[in-house]
Design a protein around this motif. Structure first.
Motif, PDB file in Angstrom:
ATOM      1  N   VAL A 148       0.874  -1.183   0.058  1.00 16.50           N
ATOM      2  CA  VAL A 148      -0.016   0.067  -0.158  1.00 16.50           C
ATOM      3  C   VAL A 148       0.829   1.386  -0.049  1.00 16.50           C
ATOM      4  N   LYS A 149       1.919   1.214   0.754  1.00 14.66           N
ATOM      5  CA  LYS A 149       2.900   2.331   0.825  1.00 14.66           C
ATOM      6  C   LYS A 149       3.534   2.469  -0.430  1.00 14.66           C
ATOM      7  N   GLN A 150       3.932   1.453  -1.010  1.00 11.29           N
ATOM      8  CA  GLN A 150       4.539   1.728  -2.423  1.00 11.29           C
ATOM      9  C   GLN A 150       3.576   2.160  -3.425  1.00 11.29           C
ATOM     10  N   GLU A 151       2.555   1.762  -3.324  1.00 11.38           N
ATOM     11  CA  GLU A 151       1.303   2.450  -4.412  1.00 11.38           C
ATOM     12  C   GLU A 151       0.923   3.621  -4.040  1.00 11.38           C
ATOM     13  N   ALA A 152       1.106   3.877  -2.821  1.00  8.60           N
ATOM     14  CA  ALA A 152       1.117   5.387  -2.619  1.00  8.60           C
ATOM     15  C   ALA A 152       1.916   6.304  -3.267  1.00  8.60           C
ATOM     16  N   GLY A 153       3.096   5.899  -3.091  1.00  6.13           N
ATOM     17  CA  GLY A 153       4.288   6.738  -3.742  1.00  6.13           C
ATOM     18  C   GLY A 153       4.018   6.698  -5.183  1.00  6.13           C
ATOM     19  N   ILE A 154       3.591   5.757  -5.803  1.00  4.54           N
ATOM     20  CA  ILE A 154       3.397   5.760  -7.174  1.00  4.54           C
ATOM     21  C   ILE A 154       2.187   6.602  -7.622  1.00  4.54           C
ATOM     22  N   SER A 155       1.025   6.497  -6.917  1.00  2.00           N
ATOM     23  CA  SER A 155       0.096   7.286  -6.957  1.00  2.00           C
ATOM     24  C   SER A 155       0.118   8.818  -6.738  1.00  2.00           C
ATOM     25  N   ALA A 156       1.061   8.950  -5.746  1.00  2.00           N
ATOM     26  CA  ALA A 156       1.141  10.143  -5.421  1.00  2.00           C
ATOM     27  C   ALA A 156       2.066  11.136  -6.225  1.00  2.00           C
ATOM     28  N   ALA A 157       2.819  10.339  -7.239  1.00  2.00           N
ATOM     29  CA  ALA A 157       3.809  11.078  -8.301  1.00  2.00           C
ATOM     30  C   ALA A 157       3.032  12.178  -8.948  1.00  2.00           C
ATOM     31  N   PRO A 158       1.814  11.782  -9.563  1.00  2.00           N
ATOM     32  CA  PRO A 158       1.153  13.124 -10.313  1.00  2.00           C
ATOM     33  C   PRO A 158       0.948  14.319  -9.439  1.00  2.00           C
ATOM     34  N   ALA A 159       0.279  14.019  -8.238  1.00  2.00           N
ATOM     35  CA  ALA A 159       0.117  15.236  -7.209  1.00  2.00           C
ATOM     36  C   ALA A 159       1.418  15.958  -6.955  1.00  2.00           C
ATOM     37  N   ARG A 160       2.560  15.330  -6.864  1.00  2.00           N
ATOM     38  CA  ARG A 160       3.909  15.739  -6.635  1.00  2.00           C
ATOM     39  C   ARG A 160       4.224  16.706  -7.884  1.00  2.00           C
ATOM     40  N   ALA A 161       4.237  16.241  -9.174  1.00  2.00           N
ATOM     41  CA  ALA A 161       4.482  16.676 -10.166  1.00  2.00           C
ATOM     42  C   ALA A 161       3.600  18.047 -10.192  1.00  2.00           C
TER      43      ALA A 161
END
Length: 191
Positions: A148-161
């Protein structure tokens, strides 16, 4: 075989219900209500087994339950299940919840229903007991939390961009650009 797992509070409000046999929604609500009435009337000094209610199958089914603080954990099982084995399974379930939520309470079951269902699915699947070793269950849950934490990192990438682009303040940078005077630039061009 386990037919249903029910958790409700002292007032009869269901906090978890998992049926492993098909019942219509109305029938499920009636079963929960009847089960609560049967279990809540019992004194704390009597055994934790009783015949199933008329709705869940009558005398061939048993209700095996434990009462912890404000919650009743009830397993509806057929006659092939061991009462003591199910009591132990309830204990493992509660202790696992306790380890995962650090002093589990009714609010944990309400606000973390997905995690509670995941823990339950590590113990019981399709009405059959899968695992009773709490260390193995906790290891599977920890593995799931890492995913879940790994997926949160991937899914958070667009928000960070988006956040990075916003912090660049592009409209202000365009205003601050020093563009040459166009008529003068055309004169300076040599063809």
């Amino acid at each position: 075989m386990i037919k249903a797992i029910l958790v409700f509070n002292n007032h009869g409000k269901p906090r978890l219900s998992k049926f492993y046999q098909y019942f219509s929604e109305d029938m499920q609500q009636q079963i929960i209500k009847e089960t609560f009435q049967l279990v809540s009337k019992r004194d704390d000094n009597v055994c934790n087994f009783l015949e199933g209610g008329s709705l869940i199958g009558g005398s061939d089914y048993k209700l095996i339950y434990r009462h912890y603080a404000t919650l009743y954990f009830v397993f509806c099982v057929d006659s092939s299940e061991s009462e003591l084995g199910i009591l132990d399974l309830i204990q493992v379930f509660v202790e696992t919840l306790d380890k995962c939520f650090e002093n589990v309470c009714e609010l944990d079951l309400i606000f973390h229903a997905d995690a509670v269902h995941h823990i339950l699915s590590e113990l019981v699947m399709g009405g059959m007991v899968l695992q009773t070793n709490m260390a193995d269950i906790l290891a599977r849950i920890e593995d799931q939390n890492k995913l879940v934490k790994q997926e949160a990192g991937i899914s958070a990438a667009p928000a960070r961009a988006v956040s990075a682009v916003k912090s660049m303040n592009i409209p202000q940078q365009i205003k601050d650009m020093k563009l040459p005077d166009l008529p003068q630039a055309i004169k300076d061009l040599k063809f």
